[in-house]
Scaffold this motif. Structure first.
Motif, short mmCIF file in Angstrom:
data_model
loop_
_atom_site.label_atom_id
_atom_site.label_comp_id
_atom_site.label_asym_id
_atom_site.label_seq_id
_atom_site.Cartn_x
_atom_site.Cartn_y
_atom_site.Cartn_z
N GLY A 225 0.84 -1.37 -0.20
CA GLY A 225 -0.02 -0.04 -0.34
C GLY A 225 0.93 1.20 0.03
N GLN A 226 1.96 1.26 0.77
CA GLN A 226 2.69 2.32 0.89
C GLN A 226 3.52 2.94 -0.12
OE1 GLN A 226 2.46 0.08 2.81
NE2 GLN A 226 3.15 0.45 4.97
N VAL A 227 3.40 2.01 -1.34
CA VAL A 227 4.06 2.38 -2.78
C VAL A 227 3.31 3.63 -3.31
CG1 VAL A 227 4.65 1.41 -5.14
CG2 VAL A 227 5.23 0.02 -3.08
N VAL A 228 2.07 3.56 -2.86
CA VAL A 228 1.21 4.72 -3.55
C VAL A 228 0.78 5.70 -2.38
CG1 VAL A 228 -1.14 4.90 -4.57
CG2 VAL A 228 0.31 2.87 -5.21
N ASP A 229 0.78 7.03 -2.84
CA ASP A 229 0.15 7.90 -1.88
C ASP A 229 -1.27 7.75 -1.95
OD1 ASP A 229 -0.76 10.37 -1.01
OD2 ASP A 229 0.61 11.60 -1.53
N GLN A 230 -1.91 7.24 -0.95
CA GLN A 230 -3.27 6.70 -1.14
C GLN A 230 -4.28 8.04 -1.14
OE1 GLN A 230 -4.11 2.79 0.71
NE2 GLN A 230 -5.81 3.89 1.92
N ASP A 231 -3.82 9.18 -0.50
CA ASP A 231 -4.90 10.28 -0.68
C ASP A 231 -4.69 10.96 -2.05
OD1 ASP A 231 -5.33 9.99 1.85
OD2 ASP A 231 -3.53 11.21 2.83
N ALA A 232 -3.49 10.80 -2.56
CA ALA A 232 -3.31 11.43 -3.74
C ALA A 232 -4.20 10.34 -4.74
CB ALA A 232 -1.97 11.43 -4.35
N LEU A 233 -4.24 9.30 -4.40
CA LEU A 233 -4.96 8.28 -5.46
C LEU A 233 -6.28 8.51 -5.38
CD1 LEU A 233 -5.10 5.89 -7.24
CD2 LEU A 233 -5.09 4.45 -5.19
N TYR A 234 -6.94 8.75 -4.16
CA TYR A 234 -8.34 8.98 -3.85
C TYR A 234 -8.88 10.36 -4.67
CZ TYR A 234 -12.59 10.58 -1.82
OH TYR A 234 -13.67 10.91 -1.76
N ARG A 235 -7.85 11.34 -4.39
CA ARG A 235 -8.00 12.72 -5.47
C ARG A 235 -7.99 12.55 -6.76
NH1 ARG A 235 -4.72 14.60 -1.28
NH2 ARG A 235 -2.82 14.60 -2.60
N ALA A 236 -7.01 11.61 -7.28
CA ALA A 236 -7.06 11.49 -8.88
C ALA A 236 -8.28 10.58 -9.35
CB ALA A 236 -5.87 10.44 -9.28
N LEU A 237 -8.88 9.59 -8.32
CA LEU A 237 -10.06 8.87 -8.69
C LEU A 237 -11.09 9.83 -8.59
CD1 LEU A 237 -9.05 5.65 -6.83
CD2 LEU A 237 -9.53 5.75 -9.30
N THR A 238 -11.35 10.73 -7.85
CA THR A 238 -12.54 11.59 -7.76
C THR A 238 -12.50 12.75 -8.55
OG1 THR A 238 -11.66 12.72 -5.82
CG2 THR A 238 -13.13 10.98 -5.27
N SER A 239 -11.39 13.01 -9.20
CA SER A 239 -11.43 14.28 -9.93
C SER A 239 -11.72 13.59 -11.33
CB SER A 239 -10.04 14.91 -10.00
OG SER A 239 -8.89 13.99 -10.71
N GLY A 240 -11.69 12.49 -11.60
CA GLY A 240 -12.22 11.96 -12.99
C GLY A 240 -10.94 11.71 -13.74
N HIS A 241 -9.70 12.08 -13.16
CA HIS A 241 -8.40 11.74 -14.07
C HIS A 241 -8.19 10.41 -14.19
CE1 HIS A 241 -4.57 12.73 -15.67
NE2 HIS A 241 -3.87 11.95 -14.94
N LEU A 242 -8.19 9.57 -13.14
CA LEU A 242 -7.72 8.24 -13.32
C LEU A 242 -9.48 7.71 -13.67
CD1 LEU A 242 -5.45 6.62 -10.75
CD2 LEU A 242 -5.27 7.56 -12.98
N GLY A 243 -9.33 6.59 -14.29
CA GLY A 243 -10.58 5.68 -14.91
C GLY A 243 -11.08 4.95 -13.59
N GLY A 244 -9.83 4.27 -12.90
CA GLY A 244 -10.27 3.42 -11.92
C GLY A 244 -9.02 2.74 -11.08
N ALA A 245 -9.17 2.06 -10.13
CA ALA A 245 -8.24 1.43 -9.51
C ALA A 245 -8.57 0.01 -8.97
CB ALA A 245 -7.61 2.20 -8.34
N GLY A 246 -7.59 -0.74 -8.96
CA GLY A 246 -7.77 -2.37 -8.44
C GLY A 246 -6.77 -2.55 -7.49
N LEU A 247 -7.11 -2.45 -6.13
CA LEU A 247 -6.21 -2.60 -5.07
C LEU A 247 -6.49 -3.80 -4.03
CD1 LEU A 247 -6.89 1.29 -3.82
CD2 LEU A 247 -5.39 0.43 -5.57
N ASP A 248 -5.24 -4.35 -3.88
CA ASP A 248 -5.07 -5.44 -3.09
C ASP A 248 -4.54 -5.17 -1.57
OD1 ASP A 248 -5.01 -8.45 -2.01
OD2 ASP A 248 -3.08 -8.44 -2.88
N VAL A 249 -3.95 -4.10 -1.73
CA VAL A 249 -2.80 -3.60 -0.49
C VAL A 249 -3.26 -2.24 -0.37
CG1 VAL A 249 -1.00 -5.28 -0.82
CG2 VAL A 249 -1.17 -3.06 -2.07
N PHE A 250 -3.05 -1.66 1.21
CA PHE A 250 -3.49 -0.38 1.37
C PHE A 250 -2.46 0.17 2.45
CE2 PHE A 250 -6.89 -2.98 0.17
CZ PHE A 250 -7.62 -2.38 -0.64
N THR A 251 -2.38 1.47 2.69
CA THR A 251 -1.53 2.18 3.47
C THR A 251 -1.85 1.40 4.86
OG1 THR A 251 -2.04 4.17 2.22
CG2 THR A 251 -1.06 4.36 4.57
#
Ligand code: GLV
Ligand code: GLV
Length: 310
Positions: A225-251
């Motif tokens: 999970g820590q490989v990704v900045d999860q807060d930044a990922l959340y923003r990228a998903l809600t802004s519509g920039h990213l289409g989606g995410a598949g996550l098995d691991v979390f901060t």
């Protein structure tokens, strides 16, 4: 419990023991079998003075202070190789479930929303075949993910900082093209992470990197999970920039029940089950047993992480 060779104590709960509970239970132990939910830091190692071997039931061992273990002459082992294909399968499950909105579609039916037989606009997703897949980290698991991409006729890019082969040999082996991280992020429709968690890979994918990713692209993380900045990922998903995410691991695992990620329809979430097939978990258990028995008998364990300790 006395086995043929050793006196064995097992932690009886599914819930991980606290640090105090580990120390209390393992204070006299010479060998310790650990899960990735057990934090074996320098403090813990100091509190286990008889320890000769730490046997991790996982391939990743970022929960263990290997440097400190090595300094104290303690062997660390892990379970590489046996979970490679199983984790690559799970990665592909997430790629496909996210791109084709499988979980959303299943929920749609269960909620009683399927009222029109066939809709030209219903649950449209992204194509996987012919798309560009970017693999970050071309170790065993990255390679297994790349191999599967050939069946989908994908263009595969990868970025890898450590590998045994030359880049040309690696490109040839996996049928993929090595690129800079920026190029990979800019050109991939799907980005999948296969690096271990180290000081160099913490937040490897942050605000900037997510910003470089293609609009509408998908991020899949089965590493840590820590490989990704999860807060930044959340923003990228809600802004519509990213289409989606598949996550098995979390901060934080388990993910907090009020995590905003849980409310997002374009995210597929699974609870750290990369290696969770019946066969693979059994093989990992046998591997751990072989490693700890060898180490306690003064032999070289097959899967030693810190061979310099011998
Ligand atoms: C699981 O995440 C592992 O490292 O084996
Ligand atoms: C893990 O086994 C890896 O090398 O990717």
């Amino acid at each position: 419990m006395i086995t043929g060779m050793f006196y064995v104590t097992t932690w009886p709960s599914e819930h991980p023991p606290s640090k105090e509970e580990i120390v209390e239970m393992a204070a006299d132990c010479q060998g310790l079998i650990t899960l990735l939910s057990d934090t074996i830091d320098a403090d813990m190692i100091t509190n286990l003075p008889n320890l000769k071997v730490i046997t991790q039931y996982a391939v990743g061992y970022d929960n263990i202070d290997v440097k400190e273990a090595t300094r104290r002459g303690i062997i660390v082992t892990n379970t590489p190789g046996v979970l490679t294909e199983t984790t690559a399968d799970l990665t592909w499950s997430l790629i496909m479930a996210t791109a084709r909105r499988i979980v959303e579609a299943d929920r749609y039916i269960r909620k009683g929303n399927w009222n029109v037989a066939w809709g030209p606009q219903l649950l449209l997703g992204a194509d996987i075949y012919d798309a560009t897949l970017g693999i970050i980290g071309m170790g065993r698991i990255g390679k297994a993910v790349a191999r599967r991409a050939q069946g989908f006729n994908m263009r595969v890019l990868f970025h890898s900082r450590s590998h045994n082969e030359s880049i040309a040999a690696l490109e040839e082996l996996v049928g993929a093209q090595s690129t800079s991280l920026d190029t990979l992020l800019r050109e991939s429709d799907i980005v999948s992470l296969h690096v271990p968690l180290t000081s160099a890979t913490i937040h490897l994918i942050g605000e900037k990197e997510l910003g470089i990713m293609k609009k509408g692209s998908i991020l899949v993380n089965t590493s840590r999970g820590q490989v990704v900045d999860q807060d930044a990922l959340y923003r990228a998903l809600t802004s519509g920039h990213l289409g989606g995410a598949g996550l098995d691991v979390f901060t934080e695992e388990p993910i907090p029940k009020d995590s905003p990620l849980i409310g997002l329809p374009n995210v597929v979430l699974v609870p750290h089950i990369g290696s969770a097939s019946k066969n693979t978990r059994a093989t990992m258990a046998t591997m751990c047993a072989k490693n700890i028995i060898a180490a306690l008998n003064g032999e070289r364990p097959p899967n030693i992480v810190n061979p310099e300790v011998l």
